[in-house]
Write a protein that holds these residues in place. Structure first.
Motif, short mmCIF file in Angstrom:
data_model
loop_
_atom_site.label_atom_id
_atom_site.label_comp_id
_atom_site.label_asym_id
_atom_site.label_seq_id
_atom_site.Cartn_x
_atom_site.Cartn_y
_atom_site.Cartn_z
N PHE A 5 66.26 -100.72 97.81
CA PHE A 5 66.66 -101.34 99.06
C PHE A 5 66.79 -100.26 100.12
O PHE A 5 67.59 -99.33 99.97
N PRO A 6 66.03 -100.35 101.21
CA PRO A 6 66.16 -99.38 102.28
C PRO A 6 67.43 -99.60 103.09
O PRO A 6 68.16 -100.58 102.88
N HIS A 7 67.67 -98.69 104.02
CA HIS A 7 68.80 -98.79 104.93
C HIS A 7 70.14 -98.73 104.20
O HIS A 7 71.13 -99.25 104.68
N CYS A 8 70.16 -98.13 103.02
CA CYS A 8 71.40 -97.91 102.31
C CYS A 8 71.70 -96.42 102.31
O CYS A 8 70.81 -95.58 102.51
N ASP A 9 72.95 -96.03 102.08
CA ASP A 9 73.31 -94.63 102.03
C ASP A 9 72.65 -93.91 100.88
O ASP A 9 72.41 -92.72 100.92
N LYS A 10 72.36 -94.65 99.83
CA LYS A 10 71.66 -94.06 98.68
C LYS A 10 70.73 -95.10 98.09
O LYS A 10 70.86 -96.29 98.35
N GLU A 11 69.78 -94.63 97.29
CA GLU A 11 68.86 -95.57 96.66
C GLU A 11 69.61 -96.40 95.62
O GLU A 11 70.43 -95.90 94.87
N VAL A 12 69.33 -97.69 95.62
CA VAL A 12 69.97 -98.61 94.68
C VAL A 12 68.91 -99.14 93.73
O VAL A 12 67.99 -99.85 94.15
N ILE A 13 68.99 -98.76 92.47
CA ILE A 13 68.06 -99.27 91.47
C ILE A 13 68.54 -100.64 91.02
O ILE A 13 69.65 -100.77 90.50
N VAL A 14 67.74 -101.65 91.25
CA VAL A 14 68.17 -103.01 90.97
C VAL A 14 67.50 -103.58 89.73
O VAL A 14 68.16 -103.99 88.79
N TRP A 15 66.18 -103.63 89.71
CA TRP A 15 65.47 -104.26 88.61
C TRP A 15 64.45 -103.29 88.01
O TRP A 15 63.74 -102.59 88.73
N ASN A 16 64.35 -103.29 86.70
CA ASN A 16 63.33 -102.51 86.02
C ASN A 16 62.03 -103.29 85.85
O ASN A 16 60.95 -102.71 85.80
N ASN A 17 62.15 -104.62 85.71
CA ASN A 17 60.98 -105.47 85.46
C ASN A 17 61.05 -106.73 86.31
O ASN A 17 62.14 -107.29 86.52
N TYR A 18 59.88 -107.17 86.77
CA TYR A 18 59.76 -108.46 87.46
C TYR A 18 58.59 -109.18 86.81
O TYR A 18 57.41 -108.80 86.99
N LEU A 19 58.90 -110.25 86.05
CA LEU A 19 57.91 -110.95 85.25
C LEU A 19 57.75 -112.38 85.73
O LEU A 19 58.61 -112.92 86.43
N GLN A 37 69.76 -109.24 79.11
CA GLN A 37 69.51 -108.32 80.22
C GLN A 37 68.57 -108.89 81.27
O GLN A 37 68.17 -108.17 82.19
N ALA A 38 68.21 -110.17 81.15
CA ALA A 38 67.27 -110.79 82.08
C ALA A 38 67.89 -112.02 82.71
O ALA A 38 68.78 -112.66 82.14
N ARG A 39 67.42 -112.37 83.90
CA ARG A 39 67.84 -113.57 84.62
C ARG A 39 66.61 -114.25 85.19
O ARG A 39 65.58 -113.61 85.49
N LEU A 40 66.72 -115.56 85.39
CA LEU A 40 65.65 -116.32 86.03
C LEU A 40 65.83 -116.23 87.54
O LEU A 40 66.93 -116.16 88.06
N ILE A 41 64.70 -116.27 88.26
CA ILE A 41 64.73 -116.21 89.72
C ILE A 41 63.68 -117.17 90.27
O ILE A 41 62.60 -117.32 89.71
N ALA A 42 64.04 -117.85 91.35
CA ALA A 42 63.09 -118.71 92.07
C ALA A 42 63.10 -118.27 93.53
O ALA A 42 62.37 -117.39 93.94
N GLY A 43 64.02 -118.85 94.34
CA GLY A 43 64.12 -118.41 95.72
C GLY A 43 64.74 -117.02 95.84
O GLY A 43 64.29 -116.19 96.62
N SER A 58 71.84 -107.78 85.38
CA SER A 58 70.52 -107.93 84.76
C SER A 58 69.51 -106.98 85.40
O SER A 58 69.45 -106.83 86.62
N THR A 59 68.69 -106.35 84.57
CA THR A 59 67.69 -105.40 85.04
C THR A 59 66.28 -105.97 85.03
O THR A 59 65.34 -105.31 85.46
N THR A 60 66.13 -107.20 84.52
CA THR A 60 64.83 -107.86 84.49
C THR A 60 64.93 -109.23 85.14
O THR A 60 65.86 -109.98 84.85
N MET A 61 63.99 -109.54 86.02
CA MET A 61 63.93 -110.85 86.66
C MET A 61 62.69 -111.58 86.15
O MET A 61 61.59 -111.01 86.12
N ILE A 62 62.88 -112.86 85.80
CA ILE A 62 61.77 -113.69 85.34
C ILE A 62 61.56 -114.79 86.35
O ILE A 62 62.39 -115.70 86.51
N ASP A 63 60.46 -114.74 87.06
CA ASP A 63 60.14 -115.67 88.14
C ASP A 63 59.60 -116.98 87.57
O ASP A 63 58.65 -116.98 86.80
N VAL A 64 60.23 -118.10 87.96
CA VAL A 64 59.83 -119.42 87.42
C VAL A 64 59.03 -120.24 88.42
O VAL A 64 58.73 -121.41 88.16
#
Length: 309
Positions: A5-19, A37-43, A58-64
């Motif tokens: 995420f830009p515009h932050c004081d430091k880099e923020v590691i959010v997700w390792n995988n987007y499936l 370690q995974a969550r579902l994501i839509a919007g 969660s470090t992995t997002m699974i797009d439905v």
């Protein structure tokens, strides 16, 4: 792969995988393979912010959003069925929802701004489990149900319908486990021609702001008397609130101004809003419960009478 995420004081590691999932079975199998370690994501309009703030581990997002059929609004077995990836914009503009569940179209049309409504999903609104969620308040007044999918001991998909109230445990706490389960649809009975509905929202401005209060009502008339009444209010409790004492006071009564005013007073007496820096004092919000409930009931009655003509 990770997301920064830009515009932050430091880099923020959010997700390792987007499936991407190609079916409900695939989505649940992928969730199981990541062992919590995974969550579902839509919007993702809420989930992205939660991840950025460190509120979603969660470090992995699974797009439905690629799963066929989940982006549809349809009639099924006498119910209006809304798929998991249907957006607020779709609902607000749907002729079917506008005619069969007017208050839900009104509620979804007031969520965020146009950009958010075109991305955010109603199911995501429910799973986020906030008591002020506009779509959820309307669904409480519609006696909606949610379809929850999970894998059984033989890795087969099992579907269960549950009342929407059972989805809510506390503020922001959903009863389903988002790391192993999936809400695939929402359903409710279409309102009959003898019923009217209305949604009222009080906020500091018209868009992109949390509601101070919101109210959804349904009123059904038969032979000049109120045969059914539903009043949902948020946020005046840890979950969307049904003013059952006010509802019961209306049933069997003529739809007079006196009866509606009495119901609004009962709803105000039973509501328990808290003082909030963002939403106003407890005293102000309590008084406004009566105003919004009375307004929503009057509008619902007018619609029911108009439909009956």
């Amino acid at each position: 792969m990770f997301l920064l995420f830009p515009h932050c004081d430091k880099e923020v590691i959010v997700w390792n995988n987007y499936l991407f999932a190609e079916s409900v079975d695939d989505a649940l199998s992928q969730l199981a393979s990541f062992a919590g370690q995974a969550r579902l994501i839509a919007g993702g309009t809420d989930l992205v912010l939660q991840s950025q703030r460190g509120q979603c581990p969660s470090t992995t997002m699974i797009d439905v959003t690629h799963i066929p059929g989940l982006n549809q609004i349809q009639m099924q077995d006498g119910y209006v069925l809304i798929g998991a990836t249907v957006t607020h914009a779709q609902i607000a503009s749907s002729p079917q929802i506008q005619s069969q569940a007017t208050l839900l179209a009104q509620a979804c049309g007031q969520v965020g701004g146009p950009q958010i409504r075109n991305v955010a999903t109603l199911v995501g609104n429910v799973v986020n489990a906030l008591p002020a969620a506009d779509g959820a308040v309307a669904l409480f007044a519609l006696n909606a149900e949610t379809q929850v999918a999970s894998l059984d001991d033989h890795s087969q998909v099992h579907y269960t319908w549950m009342p929407i109230a059972e989805m809510y445990e506390n503020v922001g706490v959903c009863t389903i486990d988002p790391c192993v389960q999936m809400v695939t649809a929402i359903r409710f009975k279409p309102l009959p021609p003898s019923a009217g509905s209305d949604f009222q929202r009080l906020a500091r401005r018209r868009a992109l702001v949390l509601p101070i209060l919101n109210v959804g009502t349904v009123v059904e008339l038969r032979e000049g008397k109120i045969a059914d009444a539903r009043i949902a209010i948020g946020p005046v409790a840890p979950t969307p609130f049904r003013a059952t004492r006010a509802e019961q006071a209306l049933i069997g009564q003529p739809a007079t101004e006196e009866a509606l005013n009495r119901a609004a007073q009962l709803a105000m007496a039973d509501a328990r809003p808290r003082s909030s820096l963002l939403r106003g004092s407890q005293e102000y919000r309590t008084a406004m419960v009566e105003v919004l409930v009375r307004r929503a009931l009057n509008n619902a009655v007018r619609m029911a009478k108009k439909e009956a003509q």
